[in-house]
Scaffold this motif. Sequence first.
Motif, PDB file in Angstrom:
ATOM      1  N   LEU A  38       0.871  -1.174   0.000  1.00  0.00           N
ATOM      2  CA  LEU A  38       0.000   0.000   0.000  1.00  0.00           C
ATOM      3  C   LEU A  38       0.906   1.222   0.000  1.00  0.00           C
ATOM      4  O   LEU A  38       1.726   1.399   0.900  1.00  0.00           O
ATOM      5  CB  LEU A  38      -0.901  -0.001   1.235  1.00  0.00           C
ATOM      6  CG  LEU A  38      -1.817   1.197   1.393  1.00  0.00           C
ATOM      7  CD1 LEU A  38      -2.837   1.251   0.261  1.00  0.00           C
ATOM      8  CD2 LEU A  38      -2.527   1.146   2.739  1.00  0.00           C
ATOM      9  N   LEU A  80      -7.932   4.100   5.150  1.00  0.00           N
ATOM     10  CA  LEU A  80      -6.619   3.558   4.776  1.00  0.00           C
ATOM     11  C   LEU A  80      -5.490   4.391   5.380  1.00  0.00           C
ATOM     12  O   LEU A  80      -4.499   3.838   5.879  1.00  0.00           O
ATOM     13  CB  LEU A  80      -6.461   3.517   3.256  1.00  0.00           C
ATOM     14  CG  LEU A  80      -7.228   2.433   2.522  1.00  0.00           C
ATOM     15  CD1 LEU A  80      -7.084   2.610   1.016  1.00  0.00           C
ATOM     16  CD2 LEU A  80      -6.770   1.048   2.939  1.00  0.00           C
ATOM     17  N   ILE A 127      -9.189  -4.420   3.903  1.00  0.00           N
ATOM     18  CA  ILE A 127      -8.214  -3.978   2.909  1.00  0.00           C
ATOM     19  C   ILE A 127      -7.871  -5.117   1.949  1.00  0.00           C
ATOM     20  O   ILE A 127      -7.778  -4.905   0.738  1.00  0.00           O
ATOM     21  CB  ILE A 127      -6.965  -3.406   3.600  1.00  0.00           C
ATOM     22  CG1 ILE A 127      -7.341  -2.121   4.335  1.00  0.00           C
ATOM     23  CG2 ILE A 127      -5.857  -3.152   2.594  1.00  0.00           C
ATOM     24  CD1 ILE A 127      -6.259  -1.580   5.233  1.00  0.00           C
TER      25      ILE A 127
END
Length: 170
Positions: A38, A80, A127
């Motif tokens: 990420l 996030l 996620i």
Amino acid sequence: QPILDWAAKSPFMAPFMGSPLEAWNELAFEIPLAGEVLVGAIDRLVCEGLTRYTILDFKITQRPRTPAELLESYRFQMELYSWALARLEPRARAHTRALLVNFHAEGVTEAEVSLERLDSGQIDSLIENHIALANRLISGEAGEPRPGRKCQSCEFKPMCPEGGGLAAGS
């Protein structure tokens, strides 16, 4: 001028000389997750005494967005960011707030994001599900339509069976 006025009055943009606050602009991160990485950058992170964190994300639009529109579009992004911050600094997990700041032709709109207080496993699972969907879409799978508030002003609404069927005010 409205943006400069907002910045001058915002406690998150003030100079921090002699203050217990610290701030970082464009705080980049790379966090491994489920065989992927990420990657992102938090527009502005403000920390007060290593006990309270505020994530600010700036959105620039032509017309003002309501807080509801901002949350519909950007809530997951802010989740996030909060998750990534907690990975970088575990003390931040329960002490983070998030704020969307919309700069537009008429001024500035703020929207507080109520972050979900999910445990680490729940967040990881959420996620991972998004990563799996992204990988399927990249591989050519058709995406599912998600009509929402933005459909009301979309120029493609007359050609779109999903968005065109929405009643005014939906």
